[in-house]
Motif scaffolding. Structure first.
Motif, PDB file in Angstrom:
ATOM      1  N   ASP A   1     -10.688  13.681  21.377  1.00  0.00           N
ATOM      2  CA  ASP A   1      -9.622  13.051  21.252  1.00  0.00           C
ATOM      3  C   ASP A   1      -9.247  14.507  22.545  1.00  0.00           C
ATOM      4  OD1 ASP A   1      -9.284  10.692  20.397  1.00  0.00           O
ATOM      5  OD2 ASP A   1      -8.997  10.708  18.424  1.00  0.00           O
ATOM      6  N   ASN A   2      -9.481  15.655  21.974  1.00  0.00           N
ATOM      7  CA  ASN A   2      -9.756  16.804  22.629  1.00  0.00           C
ATOM      8  C   ASN A   2      -9.828  16.663  24.308  1.00  0.00           C
ATOM      9  OD1 ASN A   2      -8.911  18.737  20.456  1.00  0.00           O
ATOM     10  ND2 ASN A   2     -11.633  17.891  19.802  1.00  0.00           N
ATOM     11  N   PRO A   3      -8.569  17.416  24.369  1.00  0.00           N
ATOM     12  CA  PRO A   3      -8.107  17.141  26.352  1.00  0.00           C
ATOM     13  C   PRO A   3      -9.648  17.668  27.040  1.00  0.00           C
ATOM     14  CG  PRO A   3      -5.874  17.504  25.317  1.00  0.00           C
ATOM     15  CD  PRO A   3      -7.537  17.658  24.047  1.00  0.00           C
ATOM     16  N   TRP A   4      -9.765  19.516  26.765  1.00  0.00           N
ATOM     17  CA  TRP A   4     -10.952  19.606  26.938  1.00  0.00           C
ATOM     18  C   TRP A   4     -12.319  19.209  27.025  1.00  0.00           C
ATOM     19  CZ3 TRP A   4     -15.403  21.731  25.345  1.00  0.00           C
ATOM     20  CH2 TRP A   4     -16.009  20.671  23.837  1.00  0.00           C
ATOM     21  N   VAL A   5     -12.457  18.288  26.544  1.00  0.00           N
ATOM     22  CA  VAL A   5     -13.759  17.542  26.492  1.00  0.00           C
ATOM     23  C   VAL A   5     -13.855  16.720  27.474  1.00  0.00           C
ATOM     24  CG1 VAL A   5     -15.226  16.041  25.323  1.00  0.00           C
ATOM     25  CG2 VAL A   5     -14.287  17.568  24.059  1.00  0.00           C
ATOM     26  N   HIS A   6     -12.769  16.312  27.969  1.00  0.00           N
ATOM     27  CA  HIS A   6     -12.740  15.872  29.646  1.00  0.00           C
ATOM     28  C   HIS A   6     -12.382  16.717  30.778  1.00  0.00           C
ATOM     29  CE1 HIS A   6     -12.463  12.370  27.391  1.00  0.00           C
ATOM     30  NE2 HIS A   6     -12.054  12.889  26.196  1.00  0.00           N
ATOM     31  N   THR A   7     -12.463  18.007  30.864  1.00  0.00           N
ATOM     32  CA  THR A   7     -12.093  18.002  31.992  1.00  0.00           C
ATOM     33  C   THR A   7     -13.986  18.657  32.651  1.00  0.00           C
ATOM     34  OG1 THR A   7     -12.718  20.937  30.515  1.00  0.00           O
ATOM     35  CG2 THR A   7     -10.628  19.920  31.129  1.00  0.00           C
ATOM     36  N   PRO A   8     -14.115  19.145  33.547  1.00  0.00           N
ATOM     37  CA  PRO A   8     -15.851  19.401  34.289  1.00  0.00           C
ATOM     38  C   PRO A   8     -16.095  20.057  33.676  1.00  0.00           C
ATOM     39  CG  PRO A   8     -13.916  19.394  36.006  1.00  0.00           C
ATOM     40  CD  PRO A   8     -13.583  19.036  34.641  1.00  0.00           C
ATOM     41  N   TRP A   9     -15.232  21.709  32.995  1.00  0.00           N
ATOM     42  CA  TRP A   9     -16.541  22.541  32.326  1.00  0.00           C
ATOM     43  C   TRP A   9     -16.601  22.214  30.488  1.00  0.00           C
ATOM     44  CZ3 TRP A   9     -18.674  25.725  34.796  1.00  0.00           C
ATOM     45  CH2 TRP A   9     -18.150  26.294  35.461  1.00  0.00           C
ATOM     46  N   GLY A  10     -15.627  21.051  30.363  1.00  0.00           N
ATOM     47  CA  GLY A  10     -15.566  20.214  29.046  1.00  0.00           C
ATOM     48  C   GLY A  10     -16.957  19.719  28.587  1.00  0.00           C
ATOM     49  N   ALA A  11     -16.985  19.115  30.300  1.00  0.00           N
ATOM     50  CA  ALA A  11     -18.109  17.951  29.704  1.00  0.00           C
ATOM     51  C   ALA A  11     -19.359  17.937  30.083  1.00  0.00           C
ATOM     52  CB  ALA A  11     -18.262  16.870  31.392  1.00  0.00           C
ATOM     53  N   VAL A  12     -19.567  19.713  31.312  1.00  0.00           N
ATOM     54  CA  VAL A  12     -20.561  20.831  30.793  1.00  0.00           C
ATOM     55  C   VAL A  12     -21.133  20.674  29.627  1.00  0.00           C
ATOM     56  CG1 VAL A  12     -21.916  22.431  32.265  1.00  0.00           C
ATOM     57  CG2 VAL A  12     -20.655  21.090  33.229  1.00  0.00           C
TER      58      VAL A  12
END
Length: 397
Positions: free
Chosen positions: A340-351
């Motif tokens: 649910d954390n938004p940063w996880v769904h950013t490109p850098w978050g996924a990496v």
């Protein structure tokens, strides 16, 4: 993933060395009994013992341990990408591509190292302690974890309905028990493929022991039984490594196109076509098509696996640990809403999430973790089995 059979067969068989030495020493045993020949025979006996010990001390084949380690890392990464698929077409494409070959690769290796399985007492004992017992323990542990972490205190414990990752152990138990059958039939791979096709159009099979997966993944296990060392050498040549690059690139492009158009559940092999709201005949078509695609991608994967000993080679012996233990974190991340954390769904978050998944499963394969959980993964359980009367007699002699 289970390491029990690969660990035995991955090392050279000292029996071959011993047998050769016995043949060489046979004439000496018939020589006249006087000092010099006896002394010579003793020397040769010591040499035989040294050669046998050296053969037993040889290292396992690094290629297979490297392959198992890399595959388990891909399993963990694939699980970390699963909740990202809806918001990222790239994550969905990577997920589809990896799921097309990572479990088939594991299953082929499991089949390859099950070639010597028969109904001998020690092998049956190892099947029980290395597969059946971990299945029971982790099925119970996963259920208790779900009750606690998912706030579902009444979730039932069922040893006939594998939950999450334990399906592989149930399937491996069945596959290995049927190994003697596949070794005597004339066309084992076509027969196994026919069974997989029939399963894919048979929704009444049900969920007991995840039999759909067992039957639909069966051809990969049977292929492993049919493979020989020279077959792996073919895909490890330089030409094969070069050819694997455009093949994998093409697979990623196709997966990117297919991601919004295709139901990823086809790659789980856990449902019949009708259960996926598809016409019955599509089960046969998809089973055959995905079987071919998976074999090609597995060959590409094997082509890139290093054959030399590396820092990660020793971790290949702990893939069962990494496989089963990382499931608690993979499921816990969903139960506790980490995504649910938004940063996880950013490109850098996924990496970053991908790197974390690879690091965690690597740690779970290490020797300290193996020592802690060996009681559950590789219990000896000598108390549970009758002693072999032949072995007892030999010990007395």
């Amino acid at each position: 993933m289970p390491h029990d059979t690969p660990s035995q067969a991955g090392a050279p068989a000292p029996a071959q060395t011993s047998g050769a030495a016995t043949t060489t020493l046979a004439p000496a045993a018939a020589a006249p009994s006087h000092a010099k020949p006896r002394s010579h025979a003793k020397g040769r006996g010591r040499a035989r013992a040294k050669n046998t010990a050296a053969a037993g001390a040889k290292q396992r084949d690094a290629f297979f341990d490297n392959a198992k380690y890399l595959a388990i890392v891909l399993v963990a990464m694939g699980h970390s990408w699963e909740p990202l698929r809806d918001g990222s077409r790239t994550a969905a494409a990577l997920y589809i591509t990896v799921y097309a070959f990572h479990m088939p690769a594991f299953i082929i290796i499991s089949g390859y190292f099950s070639r010597s399985f028969d109904m001998r007492k020690d092998r049956l004992q190892r099947l029980i302690t290395g597969v059946a017992v971990p299945y029971i323990l982790f099925e119970v542990a996963y259920t208790l974890f779900k009750r606690w972490a998912d706030d579902d205190p009444h979730y039932p414990i069922s040893l006939t309905d594998p939950w999450y990752l334990t399906w592989f152990l149930a399937a491996l138990f069945i596959w290995r028990l049927t190994t003697p059958l596949w070794k005597i039939v004339r066309w084992p791979v076509p027969l196994a493929l026919a069974i997989a096709v029939l399963a894919s159009v048979s929704p009444d099979i049900g969920d007991d022991l995840d039999l759909q997966r067992t039957l639909q993944f069966l051809p990969f296990f049977v292929i492993g039984l049919a493979l020989r060392p020279e077959h792996f050498k073919l895909v490890r040549r330089k030409k094969a490594r070069i050819a694997a690059v455009p093949v994998f690139a093409g697979a990623l492009v196709f997966a990117y196109w297919a991601a919004p158009r295709m139901n990823a559940a086809w790659f789980y092999h856990r449902d019949a076509a009708q259960e996926l709201a598809a016409p019955w005949w599509s089960g046969a078509v998809m089973t055959l098509a995905m079987f071919g695609c998976s074999l090609v991608l597995v060959a590409c994967f094997f082509a890139w696996v290093p054959g030399r000993t590396m820092w990660c080679t020793a971790l290949g012996a702990g893939t069962l640990y990494g496989y089963l233990l990382h499931g608690f974190l993979a499921k816990g991340s969903r139960f506790w809403n980490w995504y649910d954390n938004p940063w996880v769904h950013t490109p850098w978050g996924a990496v970053l999430l991908t790197l974390i998944a690879g690091t965690v499963v690597t740690v779970l394969c290490t020797p300290p973790v193996q020592r802690i959980f060996r009681f559950a993964m590789e219990p000896k359980m000598t108390w549970a089995f009758k002693k072999d009367p032949v072995g007892v007699a030999r010990g007395r002699n």
